[in-house]
Design a protein around this motif. Sequence first.
Motif, PDB file in Angstrom:
ATOM      1  N   ALA A 166     -37.451 -38.516 -17.755  1.00  0.00           N
ATOM      2  CA  ALA A 166     -36.296 -37.925 -18.438  1.00  0.00           C
ATOM      3  C   ALA A 166     -36.754 -36.932 -19.505  1.00  0.00           C
ATOM      4  O   ALA A 166     -36.134 -35.869 -19.689  1.00  0.00           O
ATOM      5  N   LYS A 167     -37.844 -37.232 -20.197  1.00  0.00           N
ATOM      6  CA  LYS A 167     -38.391 -36.305 -21.200  1.00  0.00           C
ATOM      7  C   LYS A 167     -38.898 -35.027 -20.538  1.00  0.00           C
ATOM      8  O   LYS A 167     -38.757 -33.936 -21.088  1.00  0.00           O
ATOM      9  N   VAL A 168     -39.507 -35.155 -19.362  1.00  0.00           N
ATOM     10  CA  VAL A 168     -39.964 -33.973 -18.622  1.00  0.00           C
ATOM     11  C   VAL A 168     -38.774 -33.082 -18.300  1.00  0.00           C
ATOM     12  O   VAL A 168     -38.818 -31.858 -18.486  1.00  0.00           O
ATOM     13  N   ILE A 169     -37.689 -33.699 -17.839  1.00  0.00           N
ATOM     14  CA  ILE A 169     -36.482 -32.930 -17.505  1.00  0.00           C
ATOM     15  C   ILE A 169     -35.903 -32.279 -18.757  1.00  0.00           C
ATOM     16  O   ILE A 169     -35.518 -31.105 -18.733  1.00  0.00           O
ATOM     17  N   GLN A 170     -35.854 -33.009 -19.845  1.00  0.00           N
ATOM     18  CA  GLN A 170     -35.319 -32.474 -21.098  1.00  0.00           C
ATOM     19  C   GLN A 170     -36.149 -31.283 -21.581  1.00  0.00           C
ATOM     20  O   GLN A 170     -35.597 -30.249 -21.974  1.00  0.00           O
ATOM     21  N   THR A 171     -37.454 -31.398 -21.522  1.00  0.00           N
ATOM     22  CA  THR A 171     -38.329 -30.297 -21.949  1.00  0.00           C
ATOM     23  C   THR A 171     -38.191 -29.092 -21.034  1.00  0.00           C
ATOM     24  O   THR A 171     -38.120 -27.956 -21.504  1.00  0.00           O
ATOM     25  N   ALA A 172     -38.133 -29.325 -19.730  1.00  0.00           N
ATOM     26  CA  ALA A 172     -37.958 -28.218 -18.780  1.00  0.00           C
ATOM     27  C   ALA A 172     -36.625 -27.523 -19.014  1.00  0.00           C
ATOM     28  O   ALA A 172     -36.544 -26.286 -18.955  1.00  0.00           O
ATOM     29  N   ASP A 173     -35.586 -28.295 -19.297  1.00  0.00           N
ATOM     30  CA  ASP A 173     -34.271 -27.728 -19.585  1.00  0.00           C
ATOM     31  C   ASP A 173     -34.326 -26.853 -20.839  1.00  0.00           C
ATOM     32  O   ASP A 173     -33.760 -25.754 -20.866  1.00  0.00           O
ATOM     33  N   GLN A 174     -35.015 -27.311 -21.866  1.00  0.00           N
ATOM     34  CA  GLN A 174     -35.159 -26.526 -23.090  1.00  0.00           C
ATOM     35  C   GLN A 174     -35.951 -25.249 -22.840  1.00  0.00           C
ATOM     36  O   GLN A 174     -35.602 -24.183 -23.340  1.00  0.00           O
ATOM     37  N   MET A 175     -37.018 -25.360 -22.033  1.00  0.00           N
ATOM     38  CA  MET A 175     -37.820 -24.172 -21.716  1.00  0.00           C
ATOM     39  C   MET A 175     -36.992 -23.166 -20.923  1.00  0.00           C
ATOM     40  O   MET A 175     -37.044 -21.967 -21.187  1.00  0.00           O
ATOM     41  N   LEU A 176     -36.227 -23.645 -19.969  1.00  0.00           N
ATOM     42  CA  LEU A 176     -35.388 -22.776 -19.158  1.00  0.00           C
ATOM     43  C   LEU A 176     -34.319 -22.113 -20.019  1.00  0.00           C
ATOM     44  O   LEU A 176     -34.067 -20.920 -19.879  1.00  0.00           O
ATOM     45  N   GLY A 177     -33.735 -22.881 -20.943  1.00  0.00           N
ATOM     46  CA  GLY A 177     -32.736 -22.307 -21.854  1.00  0.00           C
ATOM     47  C   GLY A 177     -33.327 -21.236 -22.753  1.00  0.00           C
ATOM     48  O   GLY A 177     -32.722 -20.199 -22.996  1.00  0.00           O
ATOM     49  N   SER A 178     -34.547 -21.484 -23.240  1.00  0.00           N
ATOM     50  CA  SER A 178     -35.230 -20.492 -24.082  1.00  0.00           C
ATOM     51  C   SER A 178     -35.541 -19.232 -23.294  1.00  0.00           C
ATOM     52  O   SER A 178     -35.393 -18.120 -23.787  1.00  0.00           O
ATOM     53  N   LEU A 179     -35.949 -19.394 -22.042  1.00  0.00           N
ATOM     54  CA  LEU A 179     -36.259 -18.246 -21.191  1.00  0.00           C
ATOM     55  C   LEU A 179     -35.014 -17.416 -20.953  1.00  0.00           C
ATOM     56  O   LEU A 179     -35.041 -16.186 -21.032  1.00  0.00           O
ATOM     57  N   ILE A 180     -33.902 -18.081 -20.699  1.00  0.00           N
ATOM     58  CA  ILE A 180     -32.647 -17.357 -20.452  1.00  0.00           C
ATOM     59  C   ILE A 180     -32.193 -16.666 -21.739  1.00  0.00           C
ATOM     60  O   ILE A 180     -31.731 -15.516 -21.693  1.00  0.00           O
ATOM     61  N   ASP A 181     -32.339 -17.305 -22.894  1.00  0.00           N
ATOM     62  CA  ASP A 181     -31.936 -16.700 -24.179  1.00  0.00           C
ATOM     63  C   ASP A 181     -32.775 -15.464 -24.491  1.00  0.00           C
ATOM     64  O   ASP A 181     -32.270 -14.487 -25.029  1.00  0.00           O
ATOM     65  N   ILE A 182     -34.059 -15.491 -24.147  1.00  0.00           N
ATOM     66  CA  ILE A 182     -34.941 -14.352 -24.414  1.00  0.00           C
ATOM     67  C   ILE A 182     -34.494 -13.138 -23.600  1.00  0.00           C
ATOM     68  O   ILE A 182     -34.501 -12.008 -24.080  1.00  0.00           O
ATOM     69  N   LYS A 183     -34.081 -13.369 -22.369  1.00  0.00           N
ATOM     70  CA  LYS A 183     -33.692 -12.272 -21.495  1.00  0.00           C
ATOM     71  C   LYS A 183     -32.290 -11.765 -21.797  1.00  0.00           C
ATOM     72  O   LYS A 183     -31.902 -10.708 -21.318  1.00  0.00           O
ATOM     73  N   ALA A 184     -31.509 -12.474 -22.600  1.00  0.00           N
ATOM     74  CA  ALA A 184     -30.108 -12.052 -22.890  1.00  0.00           C
ATOM     75  C   ALA A 184     -30.063 -10.939 -23.909  1.00  0.00           C
ATOM     76  O   ALA A 184     -30.896 -10.582 -24.610  1.00  0.00           O
TER      77      ALA A 184
END
Length: 108
Positions: free
Chosen positions: A90-108
């Motif tokens: 679950a922590k792996v999923i949470q961290t991946a979700d945060q990384m994906l969110g950060s990646l999307i925010d950078i490109k916005a």
Amino acid sequence: MAIAVLSSGITGLNAAERALGNSAHAIANIGTQGFQPSQAYFTESQPAGSGVSVSFQAQQLQQVDGPSQTDLAKETTNSLVYEKQFDFSAKVIQTADQMLGSLIDIKA
């Protein structure tokens, strides 16, 4: 990359859930005459790094007239290990979700 990590975390959650269910089944049947629990085995999915899978191997099927073959100490320990495995996945999923969110925010 983050999508692959999400997938890996999800397979870890599923494997831990199935193994925990197997231990719960063995503990629930501790009073069943002749019950023989199965053992969970974890293997790395192919290609390497894509997740984990779990399989179960039953003990040799033989007619046992005695008490259940469940080892309560072993199943309790396994349950604790599988619970932690679930938490870590679950922590792996949470961290991946945060990384994906950060990646999307950078490109916005």
